[in-house]
Design an enzyme around this catalytic site. Structure first.
Site, short mmCIF file in Angstrom:
data_model
loop_
_atom_site.label_atom_id
_atom_site.label_comp_id
_atom_site.label_asym_id
_atom_site.label_seq_id
_atom_site.Cartn_x
_atom_site.Cartn_y
_atom_site.Cartn_z
N LEU A 1 0.86 -1.18 0.00
CA LEU A 1 0.00 0.00 0.00
C LEU A 1 0.90 1.23 0.00
CD1 LEU A 1 -2.88 -0.72 2.57
CD2 LEU A 1 -3.15 -0.28 0.12
N ASP A 2 0.58 2.21 -0.85
CA ASP A 2 1.35 3.45 -0.87
C ASP A 2 1.26 4.15 0.49
OD1 ASP A 2 2.12 3.22 -3.54
OD2 ASP A 2 0.26 4.12 -4.24
#
Length: 265
Positions: free
Chosen positions: A34-35
């Site tokens: 996940l960013d």
């Protein structure tokens, strides 16, 4: 473990915290990055569960995202350089679903020549990534308020939501939250709960029960004849009363060949 990652933390930060919890010598990983700006479900794997990483990573994903309309971002998210254009995407037209060709963002974790694409992009190197085929099963407008629009998206692994939003026109992902990975839901996230590997595998793969000599052979990676009436799939979990033994592939002749083992060798 099912973790609700907060904004501002990287997936590596979450893994590092889990590594401190389990102690030195225990291998820890995750099943899908996940960013940093994104929030939501992150599956953290520890010990022998890391051997099954690809099976969890291959699960479809679900997201809710807030797009900022009439603006662009060099990274497709709030961390890039944003510019106001005033050109609003047409959200009355059907949103794209099905099998799509998609080019990963230059600011992504895809490796190019052994380096992450975002490292090259930040260094000023022009990055041209190859298109890939992804599948979007749901792309629904949930609501709109001024220059903000909220979408629900369900898609195959490897899909970039930033690209889906950017392809609408002048828009970027202002917020992004992963709500599900396969059967695992954000509502079940609990940093204090460790899900047994057998339970986690049974949620995503068919389980074939074996015992006795068949279980011993499977633990040593030896192919065995599939039991009569055993559930089928591209891969299955072989398990006995002590839990999962291996992930196995069906082969010619009605046999199951272990490809990932979970018992000490």
């Amino acid at each position: 473990m099912l973790i609700d990652k907060p904004a501002g933390k990287t997936s590596h930060d979450i893994v590092a915290a889990a590594r401190r919890r389990f102690g030195r010598g225990v291998r820890v990983g995750h099943a899908g990055t996940l960013d940093p700006f994104a929030t939501g479900l992150l599956i953290v794997l520890a010990g022998r569960a890391t051997r099954a990483q690809r099976f969890f990573m291959g699960q479809p994903k679900a997201y809710e995202t807030v797009a900022r309309l009439g603006w662009t971002s060099t990274t497709g998210d709030p961390e890039g350089e944003v510019e106001h254009t005033g050109r609003l995407p047409d959200l009355d037209r059907p949103l794209p679903t099905g099998r799509l060709r998609q080019r990963p963002p230059a600011y992504s974790a895809v490796k190019v020549g052994g380096r992450r694409a975002y490292e090259l992009a930040r260094a000023g190197t022009e990055v041209e990534l190859a298109e890939r085929e992804v599948e979007v099963t749901r792309f629904e407008l949930l609501g709109r308020d001024g220059d903000r629009a909220t979408f629900a998206i369900e898609c195959s692994t490897g899909t970039y939501v930033r690209s889906l939003i950017g392809d609408l026109g002048d828009a970027y992902c202002l917020q992004l939250r992963r709500t599900a990975i396969g059967p695992f839901r954000i509502e079940d996230a609990d940093p204090e709960r460790v899900v047994p590997l057998g339970d986690a595998l049974a949620a995503i793969l068919p389980v074939v029960a074996v015992d006795g000599e068949a279980a011993r052979r499977a633990a040593h990676g030896v192919a065995l004849t599939a039991p009569s009436g055993a559930p089928q799939g591209p891969v299955v979990v072989l398990a006995d009363g002590d839990g999962p033994i291996a992930v196995a592939e069906p082969r010619e002749g009605g046999v199951l060949k272990p490809i990932v083992g979970f018992r000490p060798g």
